[in-house]
Enzyme design. Structure first.
Site, short mmCIF file in Angstrom:
data_model
loop_
_atom_site.label_atom_id
_atom_site.label_comp_id
_atom_site.label_asym_id
_atom_site.label_seq_id
_atom_site.Cartn_x
_atom_site.Cartn_y
_atom_site.Cartn_z
N MET A 103 34.10 41.10 53.89
CA MET A 103 33.01 40.50 53.44
C MET A 103 31.70 41.04 53.82
SD MET A 103 34.77 38.46 51.67
CE MET A 103 33.49 36.97 51.17
N HIS A 115 37.48 41.61 43.59
CA HIS A 115 36.50 40.46 43.55
C HIS A 115 36.89 39.20 42.60
CE1 HIS A 115 32.52 38.70 43.60
NE2 HIS A 115 32.66 38.38 42.31
C1 GAR Z 1 40.41 37.13 47.73
O1 GAR Z 1 40.38 36.24 46.85
C2 GAR Z 1 39.30 38.24 47.36
O2 GAR Z 1 39.22 38.33 46.02
C3 GAR Z 1 37.94 37.67 47.81
O3 GAR Z 1 38.37 37.29 49.18
C4 GAR Z 1 39.75 36.91 48.97
C5 GAR Z 1 40.48 37.35 50.32
O4 GAR Z 1 41.96 36.96 50.40
N1 GAR Z 1 37.09 38.93 48.18
C6 GAR Z 1 35.79 38.65 48.04
O5 GAR Z 1 35.22 37.54 47.74
C7 GAR Z 1 35.04 39.77 48.09
N2 GAR Z 1 33.49 39.70 47.77
P1 GAR Z 1 42.98 37.81 51.08
O6 GAR Z 1 42.17 38.07 52.65
O7 GAR Z 1 43.93 36.66 51.25
O8 GAR Z 1 43.31 39.23 50.52
#
Ligand code: GAR
Length: 210
Positions: free
Chosen positions: A104, A123
């Site tokens: 993030m 994303h």
């Molecule tokens: C996922 O949904 C990914 O697409 C999002 O965070 C989540 C992480 O889940 N990414 C973003 O929002 C990037 N800007 P995870 O830690 O279980 O893989």
């Protein structure tokens, strides 16, 4: 089998080296690691790095036998410092592909220029629609009937690099942003591992999973 895979990587450099950046749960990360453990995969995950020491994904990576690092980013530790340490590690571990998986922070232009390998991100929206944060909430506000996720190359402009793959889900009546996130994450994982295999084998077909 696995042992053989790592020996080949160290001695002959047949496999490509992957590193993963996380900030939280790490379910995309877990899927990527598990996929690389299969014998026909062209890559190997060398380390997982988080900017947060409380990221759940760190425990998952450790359980899977992957080296982990934490470089905090906060009031006393700058992102610039994080990037300097990360770059050193990427060079030391000869990383070809850096995968952002729920990471993030926004990497700087300077870092992206200095790192010669590919950088990918996942994303949770059908880019170029809904760049930035809170995409599940924002798609509901738009009263859209479709939501999705995109894997793209990372460039300095936020969520704007070349699209390598997309997946979609239908939005049903009564869906909350939590429900959407849960539905989407399963498809995200499937998409991300497919795109990684694709890019590592030099195929440049865009992946579409409905
Ligand atoms: C996922 O949904 C990914 O697409 C999002 O965070 C989540 C992480 O889940 N990414 C973003 O929002 C990037 N800007 P995870 O830690 O279980 O893989």
């Amino acid at each position: 089998f696995l042992y053989g895979k790592f020996i080949l990587n160290d001695r002959l450099k047949i496999l490509k080296n992957i590193a993963i950046l996380i900030s939280g749960t790490g379910s995309n990360m877990e899927a990527i690691i598990n996929d690389t453990l299969s014998n026909d995969h062209p890559g190997v995950v060398k380390f997982v790095l988080s900017n947060r020491s409380d990221a759940l994904g760190l425990l998952k990576a450790k359980k899977l036998g992957i080296k982990t690092f934490v470089f905090p980013v906060n009031r006393t530790n700058s992102l610039e410092n994080f990037e300097k340490k990360l770059l050193k590690l990427l060079i030391k571990e000869k990383i070809d592909l850096l995968c952002l998986a729920g990471f993030m922070k926004v990497l700087s232009k300077k870092f992206l220029i200095n790192f010669r390998g590919n950088v990918l991100n996942i994303h949770p929206s059908i880019l170029p629609s809904l760049k930035g944060l809170n995409t599940h909430k924002r798609i509901l506000e738009k009263k859209s009937i479709t939501h999705g996720a995109t894997v793209h190359k990372v460039i300095p402009e936020l969520d704007s690099g070349k699209i390598l793959g997309q997946t979609t889900i239908k939005i049903s009546k009564g869906d909350t942003h939590d429900k959407l996130a849960k539905k989407l994450i399963k498809k995200e994982r499937y998409l991300y591992i497919k795109v990684i295999r694709n890019i590592m084998t030099g195929k440049n077909k865009i992946i579409q999973i409905d």
